[in-house]
Design a protein around this motif. Structure first.
Motif, mmCIF file in Angstrom:
data_model
loop_
_atom_site.group_PDB
_atom_site.id
_atom_site.type_symbol
_atom_site.label_atom_id
_atom_site.label_comp_id
_atom_site.label_asym_id
_atom_site.label_seq_id
_atom_site.Cartn_x
_atom_site.Cartn_y
_atom_site.Cartn_z
ATOM 1 N N UNK A 46 0.847 -1.187 0.000
ATOM 2 C CA UNK A 46 0.000 0.000 0.000
ATOM 3 C C UNK A 46 0.890 1.246 0.000
ATOM 4 N N UNK A 47 0.429 2.327 -0.619
ATOM 5 C CA UNK A 47 1.238 3.551 -0.601
ATOM 6 C C UNK A 47 1.317 4.103 0.821
ATOM 7 N N UNK A 48 2.362 4.841 1.117
ATOM 8 C CA UNK A 48 2.468 5.432 2.458
ATOM 9 C C UNK A 48 1.416 6.525 2.643
ATOM 10 N N UNK A 49 1.016 6.700 3.870
ATOM 11 C CA UNK A 49 0.072 7.780 4.176
ATOM 12 C C UNK A 49 0.829 9.108 4.129
ATOM 13 N N UNK A 50 0.120 10.218 3.995
ATOM 14 C CA UNK A 50 0.799 11.524 3.999
ATOM 15 C C UNK A 50 1.605 11.758 5.279
ATOM 16 N N UNK A 51 1.160 11.170 6.362
ATOM 17 C CA UNK A 51 1.881 11.313 7.625
ATOM 18 C C UNK A 51 3.214 10.545 7.573
ATOM 19 N N UNK A 52 3.204 9.345 6.950
ATOM 20 C CA UNK A 52 4.419 8.531 6.866
ATOM 21 C C UNK A 52 5.438 9.123 5.896
ATOM 22 N N UNK A 53 4.964 9.632 4.768
ATOM 23 C CA UNK A 53 5.867 10.197 3.757
ATOM 24 C C UNK A 53 5.135 11.301 3.002
ATOM 25 N N UNK A 54 5.226 12.532 3.487
ATOM 26 C CA UNK A 54 4.502 13.639 2.839
ATOM 27 C C UNK A 54 4.995 13.951 1.430
ATOM 28 N N UNK A 55 6.176 13.488 1.054
ATOM 29 C CA UNK A 55 6.737 13.756 -0.268
ATOM 30 C C UNK A 55 6.277 12.744 -1.318
ATOM 31 N N UNK A 56 5.691 11.621 -0.903
ATOM 32 C CA UNK A 56 5.342 10.557 -1.846
ATOM 33 C C UNK A 56 4.244 11.013 -2.795
ATOM 34 N N UNK A 57 4.453 10.705 -4.089
ATOM 35 C CA UNK A 57 3.486 11.080 -5.115
ATOM 36 C C UNK A 57 3.440 9.963 -6.151
ATOM 37 N N UNK A 58 2.259 9.407 -6.463
ATOM 38 C CA UNK A 58 2.198 8.320 -7.443
ATOM 39 C C UNK A 58 2.649 8.745 -8.843
ATOM 40 N N UNK A 59 2.688 10.030 -9.121
ATOM 41 C CA UNK A 59 3.150 10.517 -10.420
ATOM 42 C C UNK A 59 4.679 10.609 -10.499
ATOM 43 N N UNK A 60 5.359 10.445 -9.358
ATOM 44 C CA UNK A 60 6.820 10.522 -9.310
ATOM 45 C C UNK A 60 7.415 9.318 -10.037
ATOM 46 N N UNK A 61 8.295 9.551 -10.965
ATOM 47 C CA UNK A 61 8.891 8.502 -11.803
ATOM 48 C C UNK A 61 9.721 7.509 -10.990
ATOM 49 N N UNK A 62 10.134 7.880 -9.784
ATOM 50 C CA UNK A 62 10.952 6.981 -8.966
ATOM 51 C C UNK A 62 10.162 5.801 -8.408
ATOM 52 N N UNK A 63 8.843 5.870 -8.451
ATOM 53 C CA UNK A 63 8.006 4.811 -7.878
ATOM 54 C C UNK A 63 7.262 4.066 -8.983
ATOM 55 N N UNK A 64 7.197 2.764 -8.828
ATOM 56 C CA UNK A 64 6.382 1.946 -9.734
ATOM 57 C C UNK A 64 4.998 1.821 -9.112
ATOM 58 N N UNK A 65 3.989 2.314 -9.790
ATOM 59 C CA UNK A 65 2.643 2.331 -9.251
ATOM 60 C C UNK A 65 1.718 1.617 -10.230
ATOM 61 N N UNK A 66 0.952 0.682 -9.705
ATOM 62 C CA UNK A 66 -0.068 -0.005 -10.510
ATOM 63 C C UNK A 66 -1.409 0.478 -10.009
ATOM 64 N N UNK A 67 -2.235 0.910 -10.938
ATOM 65 C CA UNK A 67 -3.566 1.395 -10.557
ATOM 66 C C UNK A 67 -4.607 0.429 -11.060
ATOM 67 N N UNK A 68 -5.519 0.058 -10.187
ATOM 68 C CA UNK A 68 -6.622 -0.839 -10.552
ATOM 69 C C UNK A 68 -7.889 -0.017 -10.675
ATOM 70 N N UNK A 69 -8.587 -0.207 -11.762
ATOM 71 C CA UNK A 69 -9.843 0.509 -11.972
ATOM 72 C C UNK A 69 -10.942 -0.512 -12.264
ATOM 73 N N UNK A 70 -12.029 -0.412 -11.534
ATOM 74 C CA UNK A 70 -13.164 -1.310 -11.769
ATOM 75 C C UNK A 70 -13.794 -0.968 -13.105
ATOM 76 N N UNK A 71 -14.237 -1.999 -13.803
ATOM 77 C CA UNK A 71 -14.873 -1.732 -15.100
ATOM 78 C C UNK A 71 -16.370 -1.924 -15.007
#
Length: 71
Positions: A46-71
């Protein structure tokens, strides 16, 4: 490239049985068993909460993020 990542390794065992008795026309039964021992798999976290890492952003190229969308 991420040098700390290594290929996952697995040991797989499988057994299959198919029964087609001649005295029961059209009947067939199958039995399958498998055992998979997986080592070094990549885990989804799970991504970190804003409290755990306020700098984390899913758009940041340093992180691999998979997004699931219900169809």
């Amino acid at each position: 490239m991420r040098p700390e990542l290594q290929p996952e390794k697995a040991t797989t065992r499988t057994v299959g049985l198919v029964l087609q008795p001649r005295f029961l026309r059209g009947f067939n039964a199958t039995l399958d068993w498998w055992d998979i021992d997986l080592k070094g798999a990549i885990l989804a976290k799970d991504p970190p909460s804003p409290r755990e890492d306020p700098e984390w952003d899913p758009e940041d190229i340093r992180y691999s993020v998979v997004r699931w969308a219900a169809s």
